[in-house]
Design a protein around this motif. Structure first.
Motif, PDB file in Angstrom:
ATOM      1  N   ALA A 166     -96.098 -23.617  -2.555  1.00  0.00           N
ATOM      2  CA  ALA A 166     -97.266 -22.823  -3.174  1.00  0.00           C
ATOM      3  C   ALA A 166     -97.075 -22.136  -4.511  1.00  0.00           C
ATOM      4  CB  ALA A 166     -97.580 -21.539  -1.791  1.00  0.00           C
TER       5      ALA A 166
ATOM      6  N   ASN B 225     -94.121 -16.174 -13.890  1.00  0.00           N
ATOM      7  CA  ASN B 225     -94.991 -16.377 -14.952  1.00  0.00           C
ATOM      8  C   ASN B 225     -94.498 -15.266 -15.888  1.00  0.00           C
ATOM      9  OD1 ASN B 225     -96.233 -18.664 -14.322  1.00  0.00           O
ATOM     10  ND2 ASN B 225     -97.833 -17.593 -12.925  1.00  0.00           N
TER      11      ASN B 225
ATOM     12  N   ASN C  87     -94.948 -23.264  -6.870  1.00  0.00           N
ATOM     13  CA  ASN C  87     -94.923 -24.271  -7.945  1.00  0.00           C
ATOM     14  C   ASN C  87     -96.515 -24.701  -8.340  1.00  0.00           C
ATOM     15  OD1 ASN C  87     -92.157 -24.801  -8.572  1.00  0.00           O
ATOM     16  ND2 ASN C  87     -92.071 -26.174  -6.652  1.00  0.00           N
ATOM     17  N   ARG C  88     -97.236 -24.416  -7.409  1.00  0.00           N
ATOM     18  CA  ARG C  88     -98.771 -24.776  -7.809  1.00  0.00           C
ATOM     19  C   ARG C  88     -99.227 -23.701  -8.856  1.00  0.00           C
ATOM     20  NH1 ARG C  88    -100.067 -25.112  -2.106  1.00  0.00           N
ATOM     21  NH2 ARG C  88     -99.857 -27.292  -1.190  1.00  0.00           N
ATOM     22  N   GLU C  89     -98.740 -22.451  -8.933  1.00  0.00           N
ATOM     23  CA  GLU C  89     -98.949 -21.286  -9.457  1.00  0.00           C
ATOM     24  C   GLU C  89     -98.398 -20.940 -10.886  1.00  0.00           C
ATOM     25  OE1 GLU C  89    -100.763 -18.018  -7.424  1.00  0.00           O
ATOM     26  OE2 GLU C  89    -100.698 -19.283  -5.570  1.00  0.00           O
ATOM     27  N   ILE C  90     -97.245 -21.712 -11.103  1.00  0.00           N
ATOM     28  CA  ILE C  90     -96.499 -21.265 -12.255  1.00  0.00           C
ATOM     29  C   ILE C  90     -96.288 -22.229 -13.458  1.00  0.00           C
ATOM     30  CG2 ILE C  90     -95.060 -19.886 -10.719  1.00  0.00           C
ATOM     31  CD1 ILE C  90     -92.869 -22.156 -10.640  1.00  0.00           C
ATOM     32  N   ASP C  91     -95.984 -21.912 -14.647  1.00  0.00           N
ATOM     33  CA  ASP C  91     -95.792 -22.751 -15.669  1.00  0.00           C
ATOM     34  C   ASP C  91     -94.090 -22.622 -16.090  1.00  0.00           C
ATOM     35  OD1 ASP C  91     -96.104 -24.442 -17.740  1.00  0.00           O
ATOM     36  OD2 ASP C  91     -96.880 -23.025 -19.229  1.00  0.00           O
TER      37      ASP C  91
ATOM     38  N   ASN D 107     -92.164 -14.723  -6.549  1.00  0.00           N
ATOM     39  CA  ASN D 107     -93.474 -15.115  -6.390  1.00  0.00           C
ATOM     40  C   ASN D 107     -93.902 -15.448  -7.846  1.00  0.00           C
ATOM     41  OD1 ASN D 107     -94.214 -12.485  -7.917  1.00  0.00           O
ATOM     42  ND2 ASN D 107     -93.134 -11.819  -6.359  1.00  0.00           N
ATOM     43  N   PRO D 108     -95.026 -16.152  -7.658  1.00  0.00           N
ATOM     44  CA  PRO D 108     -95.805 -16.649  -9.157  1.00  0.00           C
ATOM     45  C   PRO D 108     -95.871 -15.310 -10.109  1.00  0.00           C
ATOM     46  CG  PRO D 108     -96.740 -17.432  -7.089  1.00  0.00           C
ATOM     47  CD  PRO D 108     -95.919 -16.413  -6.755  1.00  0.00           C
ATOM     48  N   ASP D 109     -96.318 -14.434  -9.878  1.00  0.00           N
ATOM     49  CA  ASP D 109     -96.532 -13.077 -10.826  1.00  0.00           C
ATOM     50  C   ASP D 109     -94.990 -12.966 -11.533  1.00  0.00           C
ATOM     51  OD1 ASP D 109     -99.142 -13.101 -10.226  1.00  0.00           O
ATOM     52  OD2 ASP D 109     -98.810 -11.141  -8.972  1.00  0.00           O
TER      53      ASP D 109
END
Length: 325
Positions: free
Chosen positions: A151, A127, A153-157, A122-124
Motif C-alpha cells: 500500500a 513523500n 509503494n502505491r502512494e510514494i515517489d 507512511n506515505p505522507d
C-alpha cells in the motif's frame, strides 16, 4: 531486486563484494554511525579504498551516517557527509532531518537514502522527505506487513528497502531508550546499543550473571553459553513468570517472502550484520544472492540454508506476517 549487504570491516566488505552483493553499506569509525563499536568500521582511507575495490567489481557502496547530531557539534556529521562524497560513495544513509536538509543543500549531487532510524512508515512522511529533500530511497521500519508495504509503494515517489535477515529489534526504529537508560549512551546519538564498556560477567555461585550498566540482564548455569546482555532480549522475572519479556533471542529471516516483497514493489533487500564476521557475511550474502536469482528466474527460493546462523538458532518473519492487531 538489489541486495544490500553489511560490512563492519574492510575484510567484510571484500567478502560481501566477492559473494555477490549488489551494494554494501558501511560506516565511519565514529559516533556518526549507529554501529559505533570498538574494532568495527572504517577510517577515511579505508572507506575510499573499499569504495574503489567495490566499484572495480561493479558493486555500490552506501555510507551510513545514521545517528542524530548533538546540538552544537553537528560539524562532526557534516564532515562525514562531505568525506563520504569525496570518497566516491554511491549514496549516504541519513536519519536526522537537519542532516538530510544539510546534505540536500550542500551536497546536491550525492544520492540520499533515508535510514530506518528515521522511522518513516507512511506515505505522507516518505513523500515529505522525497519532495522536500530529494531522498531517493527509504529503508522501511521492521514493523510493517507485506500488505502495508504494498500500500505504501502505491502512494510514494521513492524506492523502498526492507530488512530480510539478521538482528530484529522490538523498538520503534530510532526511538529506543532502554540502553541509554542503563548506560547513559544512546544508540541513536552515540551509535552504540548495549556498549561493551558497560558489560560485566560475574560468577554468582553456580551461575554466571550477564550485566549491563549494573543491571542483571540474564543468568546462565556454570559452563552454559552466556548471552550478550542486550536489554530488549534479556531474561526477566515479571510476576510469577521468568522469561524473555520483551523479545525472544531470534533473528529475522524473510527469505521465503522475497517473491511477495518483489510483488509489493520493494527495490532493495537489506541484510543486517555489521557486527558479524566476514565468514558470516560471505555465507549469508551468497545464500541471498542465490535466492534473488531464483526469484528472477521464476524458481522457488531455496529454504533453510541459514538456520544455524540465526540468533539463538531461531528465526522469525517478524512483522511481515504478523497476526496480532
Amino acid at each position: 531486486m538489489e541486495l544490500v549487504c553489511p560490512a563492519g570491516t574492510p575484510a567484510a566488505l571484500r567478502a560481501a563484494v566477492e559473494a555477490g552483493a549488489h551494494a554494501v553499506y558501511c560506516g565511519f569509525n565514529d559516533e556518526t554511525n549507529a554501529r559505533n563499536f570498538p574494532g568495527l568500521n572504517f577510517n577515511r582511507q579505508e572507506v575510499a579504498e573499499g569504495i574503489a575495490f567495490a566499484h572495480r567489481h561493479g558493486t555500490k557502496v552506501l555510507v551510513a551516517i545514521n545517528t542524530f547530531p548533538r546540538a552544537g557539534q553537528q560539524d562532526i556529521w557534516h564532515r562525514a557527509v562531505a568525506d563520504a562524497e569525496t570518497a566516491g560513495a554511491d549514496a549516504v544513509i541519513l536519519a536526522d532531518l537537519g542532516l538530510v536538509a544539510h546534505a540536500a543543500e550542500r551536497h546536491p549531487g550525492l544520492r540520499r537514502h533515508l535510514s530506518v532510524q528515521a522511522a518513516a512508515a507512511n506515505p505522507d512522511a516518505i513523500n515529505f522527505y522525497a519532495e522536500t529533500f530529494g531522498v531517493k530511497r527509504v529503508v522501511l521500519p521492521r514493523v510493517l506487513t507485506v500488505a502495508e508495504i504494498t500500500a505504501i509503494n502505491r502512494e510514494i515517489d521513492a524506492e523502498t528497502e526492507v530488512f530480510v535477515f539478521g538482528g530484529l529489534c522490538v523498538m520503534a526504529e530510532g526511538r529506543c531508550s532502554l540502553s541509554s537508560y542503563a548506560t547513559g549512551l544512546s544508540p541513536n546519538m552515540n551509535g552504540v546499543c548495549s556498549p561493551p564498556s558497560h558489560v560485566v560477567y560475574a560468577e554468582e555461585g553456580e551461575t554466571l550473571a550477564a550485566r549491563l550498566g549494573g543491571f542483571t540482564i540474564q543468568k546462565a548455569a556454570r559452563g552454559a553459553p552466556a548471552p550478550y546482555p542486550t536489554l530488549c532480549k534479556g531474561c526477566f522475572t515479571s510476576g510469577d513468570t521468568t522469561g524473555h519479556v520483551f523479545e525472544d533471542p531470534s533473528s529475522l529471516d524473510a527469505s521465503e517472502l522475497i517473491p511477495a516483497l518483489a510483488k509489493a514493489g520493494v527495490t532493495a533487500l537489506k541484510i543486517e550484520g555489521r557486527q558479524r564476521s566476514r565468514a558470516y557475511v560471505k555465507e549469508v550474502v551468497r545464500s541471498f544472492r542465490a535466492a534473488v536469482e531464483a526469484v528472477d528466474a521464476g524458481r522457488p527460493v531455496p529454504a533453510g540454508q541459514l538456520a544455524r546462523l540465526t540468533e539463538g538458532q531461531a528465526a522469525t518473519t517478524g512483522a511481515y506476517a504478523k497476526t496480532w492487531r
